[in-house]
Write an enzyme that holds these catalytic residues in place. Sequence first.
Site, short mmCIF file in Angstrom:
data_model
loop_
_atom_site.label_atom_id
_atom_site.label_comp_id
_atom_site.label_asym_id
_atom_site.label_seq_id
_atom_site.Cartn_x
_atom_site.Cartn_y
_atom_site.Cartn_z
N ASN A 182 -80.48 13.55 -89.33
CA ASN A 182 -80.02 13.98 -88.02
C ASN A 182 -79.28 12.90 -87.23
O ASN A 182 -78.65 13.20 -86.22
CB ASN A 182 -81.20 14.51 -87.19
CG ASN A 182 -81.78 15.78 -87.76
OD1 ASN A 182 -81.38 16.25 -88.82
ND2 ASN A 182 -82.73 16.35 -87.06
N ASN A 223 -77.21 19.53 -89.69
CA ASN A 223 -77.48 18.52 -88.67
C ASN A 223 -76.85 17.16 -88.96
O ASN A 223 -76.50 16.43 -88.03
CB ASN A 223 -78.99 18.36 -88.47
CG ASN A 223 -79.60 19.54 -87.75
OD1 ASN A 223 -78.93 20.23 -87.00
ND2 ASN A 223 -80.88 19.78 -87.98
N HIS A 266 -81.77 18.74 -99.43
CA HIS A 266 -81.06 18.04 -98.36
C HIS A 266 -80.52 16.68 -98.82
O HIS A 266 -79.70 16.08 -98.14
CB HIS A 266 -82.00 17.85 -97.17
CG HIS A 266 -81.40 18.18 -95.84
ND1 HIS A 266 -80.24 18.93 -95.68
CD2 HIS A 266 -81.79 17.86 -94.58
CE1 HIS A 266 -79.98 19.06 -94.39
NE2 HIS A 266 -80.89 18.41 -93.71
N TYR A 304 -88.46 12.52 -100.16
CA TYR A 304 -87.27 13.35 -99.97
C TYR A 304 -86.29 13.26 -101.16
O TYR A 304 -85.30 13.98 -101.19
CB TYR A 304 -86.51 12.91 -98.72
CG TYR A 304 -87.28 13.08 -97.44
CD1 TYR A 304 -87.57 14.35 -96.93
CD2 TYR A 304 -87.72 11.98 -96.72
CE1 TYR A 304 -88.28 14.50 -95.75
CE2 TYR A 304 -88.43 12.12 -95.54
CZ TYR A 304 -88.70 13.38 -95.06
OH TYR A 304 -89.40 13.54 -93.90
#
Length: 200
Positions: A80, A126, A33, A28
Amino acid sequence: MFGILKDTGSRGPIEFLIVGLGNPGGKYELTRHNAGFLCADLLAESLDTEIKRLKYHALTAEVNIGGHRCLLMKPQTFMNNSGEAVSEAAKFYKIPLERIIVMFDDISLPIGKIRVRRKGSAGGHNGIKSLIAHLGSESFPRVKIGVGSKPHPDYDLADWVLTSFKKEDFASLREAMENAGKAVELMVKGETDRAMNLYN
């Protein structure tokens, strides 16, 4: 880089939480994000430190910004559930909402742009939804980092924010992240209006 005071080792109480949002793990690392993580790392680099001490379900570093002792945080709970880590640290240090500054990705802004806000809704993000749920309020300041909009309307949003930045994006992205660091410095000093005027 940002004109921020380097930590001199003074041991006053933590006054601010400065949170970069993202997902842990190498796959990631350079995704849209993770703009908040990248921004937090760049801020730490400018202070000659690394965000690597695990506390409150987050990687952390204690720093001095503008004479104020701050905790830089990268929650390790996955995006999240970011609110779990932030609320835990906020409760421990008794940090009020207005001293929790959150840096995160925003698909409504082009790469290279940032937006400073005193508060606001989750806007479909989120990580911010989780913070609002755990903190019980939308009234925490934030710095939104532009990561660009979906290439076409039917592109899945979750897939889009987990795509990596392109090589040609990095110069604009770095400029935005440097501006975010400067905005955070002003916000810590109580000059949020000035940060908004300069960088919005």
